[in-house]
Design an enzyme around this catalytic site. Structure first.
Site, PDB file in Angstrom:
ATOM      1  N   LYS A 198      -9.054 -33.715 -41.250  1.00 35.55           N
ATOM      2  CA  LYS A 198      -7.801 -33.689 -40.493  1.00 35.55           C
ATOM      3  C   LYS A 198      -6.614 -34.106 -41.361  1.00 35.55           C
ATOM      4  O   LYS A 198      -6.569 -35.223 -41.876  1.00 35.55           O
ATOM      5  CB  LYS A 198      -7.933 -34.606 -39.279  1.00 35.55           C
ATOM      6  CG  LYS A 198      -6.808 -34.506 -38.259  1.00 35.55           C
ATOM      7  CD  LYS A 198      -7.160 -35.359 -37.042  1.00 35.55           C
ATOM      8  CE  LYS A 198      -6.185 -35.180 -35.899  1.00 35.55           C
ATOM      9  NZ  LYS A 198      -6.606 -35.972 -34.706  1.00 35.55           N
ATOM     10  N   CYS A 216      -7.007 -31.178 -33.288  1.00 34.93           N
ATOM     11  CA  CYS A 216      -6.151 -31.828 -32.298  1.00 34.93           C
ATOM     12  C   CYS A 216      -4.675 -31.808 -32.700  1.00 34.93           C
ATOM     13  O   CYS A 216      -4.016 -30.791 -32.624  1.00 34.93           O
ATOM     14  CB  CYS A 216      -6.658 -33.248 -32.055  1.00 34.93           C
ATOM     15  SG  CYS A 216      -6.148 -33.954 -30.468  1.00 34.93           S
ATOM     16  N   GLU A 221     -13.382 -32.127 -30.746  1.00 34.30           N
ATOM     17  CA  GLU A 221     -13.209 -33.359 -31.516  1.00 34.30           C
ATOM     18  C   GLU A 221     -13.813 -34.532 -30.745  1.00 34.30           C
ATOM     19  O   GLU A 221     -13.747 -34.586 -29.515  1.00 34.30           O
ATOM     20  CB  GLU A 221     -11.716 -33.597 -31.741  1.00 34.30           C
ATOM     21  CG  GLU A 221     -11.386 -34.852 -32.524  1.00 34.30           C
ATOM     22  CD  GLU A 221      -9.902 -35.187 -32.499  1.00 34.30           C
ATOM     23  OE1 GLU A 221      -9.424 -35.758 -33.484  1.00 34.30           O
ATOM     24  OE2 GLU A 221      -9.214 -34.883 -31.485  1.00 34.30           O
TER      25      GLU A 221
END
EC number: 3.5.1.49
Length: 334
Positions: free
Chosen positions: A133, A166, A60
């Site tokens: 995300k 993440c 990322e």
């Protein structure tokens, strides 16, 4: 793991490489272009060094960095279709390798914040998967929550690939969603600082074990003048054990052989600890076929749009004002 240092492509699986990219210091569009140059060159070099490499994964923020003063500006944002980002697709095609890449993506709705997005290009340069995300790292990240759900695609070596970014990996519900849709190799790209290093390692393992799937995760590495990023690429077996883990070295390439059909076989052959099946067929010994109803209050409430914690009214941080963000929503930071 079938070869020393995972240097060889298995005949019934895939060889993957996780690149602990040095956190890029990005202050201008030219810096972004330079980062794309480095990633394309390193992808080609890695494939040349590991001719059997099937999949290369980049962390990322590897494309556009983490300049929080500029990261939502038009200068810094990109589109998957634009020529600069499509260089990744061309690199995958030219080098006969699959790749996972990060992009802070313009939102087609100009009244909303951008997306934090990851894509998979296949070895023909085609877009195999696009993921936005779902769980931005609030309150520090200003990204719009993703609207594409948890897609899964066919990958090399019998793999069914899905991505998370993440903070997403801290949510067991999301890993279960990927597995429920057939994923057997769950890839996590991240830009975490060291404060959550141990929790990152823990959840990579637990996401694998809870769902009988491989997990592969890689983080940025190095210091950007504010935070240190820990690298430590990690591949976990479907039983939750760590197959390989990197160190904190920028540019370390963590390689691993994974055998997706072994995860598939565990899912079909196991009785004890086949928990992704057992959760939906509770007590099938006592009750043939298992009890099918959902016993979990939070799941029912979430589905009904009524999710509410007993202590929710006492929670102190519920917006981004601690990081200087407005509390009105909409598009800001241009």
């Amino acid at each position: 793991m079938g070869s020393i240092g995972s240097m060889n492509k298995p005949s019934e699986g895939m060889l993957m490489g996780l690149v602990q990219y040095p956190v890029p210091i990005v202050n201008s569009r030219r810096d972004i272009e330079a980062s794309v140059d480095r990633i394309c060159a390193a992808t080609a070099a890695t494939k040349a060094g590991y001719p059997g490499m099937d999949l290369i994964v980049w962390p990322e923020y590897s494309t556009q960095g983490l300049n929080t003063k500029k990261w939502v500006t038009e200068e810094f944002l990109m589109d998957v279709e634009e020529p600069l980002f499509q260089r990744y697709a061309q690199t995958c095609k030219e080098n006969d390798v699959w790749g996972v890449f990060s992009i802070m993506e313009r939102n087609p709705n100009k009244n909303q914040m951008p997306y934090n997005t990851a894509v998979i290009f296949n070895n023909k340069g085609e877009l195999a998967l696009k993921y936005r995300k779902l769980n931005p790292w609030v309150p520090i990240e200003p990204w719009m929550p993703g609207d594409l759900g948890q897609p899964v695609c066919d990958g090399p070596g019998g793999s069914k690939l899905s991505l998370c970014i993440c903070h997403d990996g801290m949510f067991p519900e999301q890993a279960r969603e990927a597995a429920y849709k057939g994923c057997n190799v769950y890839i996590r790209i991240s830009g975490y600082s060291t404060q959550v290093n141990e929790q990152w390692i823990l959840t990579n393992r637990s996401n694998a074990w809870h769902n009988l799937m491989y997990t592969a995760a890689v983080n940025l590495a190095g210091y950007d003048g504010v935070f240190y990023y820990f690298g430590e690429g990690q591949v976990c077996n479907f039983d939750g054990t760590t197959l390989v883990q990197g160190h904190r070295n920028p540019w370390e390439i963590v390689t691993a052989e994974v055998f997706p059909k072994m995860a598939d076989q565990a899912r079909t052959d196991w009785g004890l600890e086949n928990n992704i099946f057992n959760v939906g067929t509770r007590g099938y010994v006592a009750h043939p076929g298992g009890v099918k109803d959902c016993p979990y209050t939070w799941v029912k409430d979430f589905a009904a749009g009524k999710y509410h914690l007993p202590w929710e009214d006492k929670i102190k941080i519920k917006d981004g004002s601690i990081y200087g963000y407005p509390t009105t929503g909409g598009r800001f930071g241009l």
